[in-house]
Each structure stands twice: as C-alpha cells, then as structure tokens.
Design an enzyme around this catalytic site. Structure first.
Site, short mmCIF file in Angstrom:
data_model
loop_
_atom_site.label_atom_id
_atom_site.label_comp_id
_atom_site.label_asym_id
_atom_site.label_seq_id
_atom_site.Cartn_x
_atom_site.Cartn_y
_atom_site.Cartn_z
CE LYS A 56 4.85 4.85 4.09
NZ LYS A 56 6.07 4.17 4.56
CG ASN A 57 8.16 6.93 2.47
OD1 ASN A 57 7.95 6.17 3.41
ND2 ASN A 57 8.00 6.56 1.21
CB CYS B 279 6.19 -3.89 3.42
SG CYS B 279 4.66 -3.06 3.89
NE ARG C 22 12.54 -2.86 2.45
CZ ARG C 22 11.43 -2.32 2.94
NH1 ARG C 22 11.04 -1.13 2.55
NH2 ARG C 22 10.69 -2.98 3.81
CG ASP D 25 6.58 3.13 -2.42
OD1 ASP D 25 6.96 1.95 -2.35
OD2 ASP D 25 6.89 4.00 -1.59
NE ARG E 32 3.96 -0.43 7.80
CZ ARG E 32 4.90 -0.58 6.89
NH1 ARG E 32 4.76 -1.46 5.92
NH2 ARG E 32 5.99 0.16 6.93
#
Length: 432
Positions: free
Chosen positions: A23-24, A118, A123, A307, A399
C-alpha cells in the site's frame, strides 16, 4: 460505506495465501507518476480504498489512469490541468501530502489541503516544509491548504531531525527536477522509500543511496522514459497473516513476500515461540508450543514496525506471562487496547508503554476499529476468541488490505462481512 466484520473464533488457520502489493509503496509511486513525461504501466497495485482515493486525486490534477487486469494500471500525465487538489478528494488519507513534491517540481506551484488519515497521533508536516524550503520553495499554510511556490528548485543539503518516510519521499521527488545535487541526511530507510527511488530511476531520475541514511539526488531536466514497473509486496500484510497464523495455532504458507523486509517481526515471533521458515519469496509460519511474552519497541526501519504493533499486542494477550510494548512513533496507537479489554484482555497503558498480561482465553464482543491496523488486530483477536466477535468500523481495514476477509476465509476462518445493505458472504453475494 460503513461495514462490520463478524468473526467466530476457534479455527486454526491453515493453507497458503498470496500477499498483495505494498500500500505505502503504491501510494508514493502513484504520486511520483506525476513526474513522468511518458505513459507508464504499474503492476502489483492493490485495489484498495486508499489507492482509489489517490487515483481520484491525481486524475483530478490531470493524470489519465486506466486499470488493466491483475492489479495493473497505466498512468499518463501529458500535462497537469490543475495545481490544486480539492479537499473532498484528499481529506481521507495521509498520503495525499506526497503530491506536494512532484506537483511543485513539475508545475512550480501546488496547493494541497492539510491531509487526513487514521487518528493514530500527531504527524507534523514541518520536515516536509523544511526540505522543500531548502530546495527554494516558499511554503505557507492558508485557510487549511498547504501552498508551495518555486519557479525553480535548486539542490541543497538537508538534514532530517527524524527519519520521516513521507518527508524523505517528498523531498526526493521534488529534488529529481531540481538544478544540481541534493543530499538528504538521516533519511528514512524503509523498503517503500527504496521502491519509490527505483521507480523514479526507471523513468530517468538519478537517485543514489536509497535504503541508507544518506540519499543523493542529481537533478535532471525531465523524466521521460517509458517504464513497466512492479511494486514490492506489502510487508505489513505479510506480517498480519504471520501473526494471525501464530495466534490461531495454525500453519500458513505466505507467498509473494520479501522475507528480509519483515525480519524484525520474524525475529520477535521466534522469540515468542513461533516457528518461521524462510524461503526465497515465501514464509512458512507454524505454532507448536505455548506463546511466550516479549518486550518490543517500535522504531523506524529496520526496527520493529509501528504498523505491526497492534496486531502483535492482540497476539500477546494470550501469551503466558507479561509483555511490554513501547510505541516510539505514534502516541495514539494504543487505542486498540481499550477494545481488546472488552474481549477480556489485560492491558495497562502507561504513557508510550502498554503492559500486556496474558490471559488463557479471549471472549467475543462488540468492538470498533479505531484505525486501519487496529481493525486488523481486532479481527485477529476475534479469530482466537470464544464465540462471536463483531468488528465495527471495518471499512478502515479496507484502506490497507485487499480482500482481507476472503483471504482469511480461504485459510479456514469463519468470517463474514456486513454493509448497510445487509449481510454479505465472502464472495460478496447478498445473503437472504
């Protein structure tokens, strides 16, 4: 659309599962595609909600994106028709901030809403702003939008106070078209950063040292090569299935992975008492003994990934003894603890530390996903709990995980999904 997942525990997971694209990495590469002067083809792109949102954003800016078969898509950006991304398209995910660097480099100006995503903690964008400013941009925040302007970018030496993945990627993308050489010191080393650098080099960039703490970028005038590029596997999805296999006492072969990317988790699972056998692109996970407690500290790569923290806490709730998990990245990542306590877990949170005292058995309950990884953790807890667990807010899980419940069902899990329209089975068909 609001969704929930119903899990009935007590079934060891068995079989094999293939991991989707990261995903990232996919989100960063799709943003980086804005820099490409020629059309490109990307393979192993997971068709998940975060990817869909970033595709909508770059399409609005002027990209043409066409899905092909088997998680592949083509992207062409002959010209950008807008330099401002609308709030409604980017408010849902943090990765929208990765549009800053490439749009600024290509157009000399960009306006991006302050990003969402999220609720796992603060951040800040200060390192992004620091890096882009060092390259010659004027960066301001006006009425909820980040506005960056620079008729021309120039190479610079930039030291990051923290090895931020997003800041490293944004600066790296912007520096590709800057005049001269850029050095990013104390850069993030994550595999997703390396994957982005490899993609950018494929379209003509000159990036050296990705994966180390010093990245050097030699600016070029344009990025004009055609490329067919495959995104790396998702190490967090792989890790989630590893933990699920360990938690249920099962035996699962996880295919399509890069074992070294998940080495910090593999080491901890072995310490916990889980057997992990590595192949070239597979991991075999098997639990044959009682789970032991461990101490964990999340750190930037190659440390233990934040994560994976929530999923491992779910596993440790049934370990024999007391574990301590310290969260060094996001201060709100222990919200999952309250939900696990509803299932009978004994977890005490003290600042950035969670003390987990193992219990013999979790009990099914109604719980709510507070973020993407917490949702996955609650499903894992449901897989080992007595009776039925209802995970609300399950749309957050999608997601980051493609076909999450279908893959678990393929391993033998008793799992169903519900939507507002009613209950659906894992094949997506309406039940009567």
């Amino acid at each position: 659309m609001a969704q929930k997942i119903i899990v009935r525990g007590g079934r060891p997971l068995k079989g094999r599962v293939r991991v989707s694209g990261a995903k990232n990495a996919a989100l960063a590469i799709l943003c980086g595609a804005i820099l490409a002067e020629e059309s490109i083809v990307l393979d192993n792109i997971p068709n998940i909600s975060d990817v869909q949102h970033i595709i909508q954003a770059i399409t609005y800016l002027g990209a043409r994106v066409v899905w092909r078969k088997d998680d592949a898509l083509s992207v062409s950006v002959s010209a950008l028709k807008s330099r401002k991304a609308p709030y409604e398209l980017v408010k849902k995910l943090r990765a929208s901030n990765l549009l800053l660097g490439p749009v600024l480099a290509r157009c000399g100006e960009v306006r991006i809403p302050l990003p969402g995503g999220c609720n796992i903690g603060i951040r800040p964008m200060d390192l992004h702003f620091k890096g882009l400013s060092a390259l010659g941009a004027q960066v301001t925040i006006e009425r909820g939008y980040i506005w960056a302007r620079a008729p021309r970018l120039y190479g610079a030496q930039i030291y990051l106070d923290f090895p931020s993945v997003g800041a490293t990627e944004n600066i790296m993308m912007a520096a590709c078209l800057a005049e001269g050489q850029t050095l990013i010191e104390n850069a993030a080393k994550e595999p997703e950063v390396v994957d982005l650098a490899n993609f950018l080099n494929g379209i003509g960039a000159r990036i050296f040292g990705a994966g180390t703490d010093v990245i050097r970028i030699e600016g070029v005038k344009e990025l004009g090569r055609r490329i067919h590029y495959s995104v790396i596997p998702d190490r967090i999805e792989a890790g989630t299935f590893m933990v699920a296999a360990a938690a249920t006492g099962g035996k699962v072969k996880i295919e399509g992975v890069i074992p070294r990317h998940i080495q910090p988790l593999t080491a901890k699972l072995r310490e916990i008492g889980v057997e992990v056998v590595e192949g070239e692109d597979v991991l075999c996970v098997k639990r044959t003994q009682e789970l032991r407690p461990v101490n964990i500290k999340t750190m930037p790569y190659p440390g233990f990934p934040t994560d994976m923290q929530s999923q491992v806490i779910a596993l440790l709730t049934v370990a024999s003894g007391t574990s301590v998990v310290v969260e060094n990245i996001y201060e709100n990542r222990f919200q999952v603890a309250q939900e696990l306590r509803r299932m009978g877990a004994k977890i005490k949170v003290e600042g950035r530390a969670a003390i987990v005292e193992g219990v013999p058995q979790l009990c099914g309950a109604q719980v709510r996903a507070t973020d993407l990884r917490a949702g996955a953790a609650l499903v894992i807890a449901g897989l080992i709990a007595e009776e039925e667990t209802e995970v609300n807010g399950a749309e957050l899980i999608y997601r980051g995980y493609k076909d999450f419940e279908r893959k678990l069902a393929g391993l033998g899990a008793d799992i169903r999904t519900f939507t507002v329209a009613g209950e659906k089975d894992v094949a997506g068909k309406e039940k009567k």
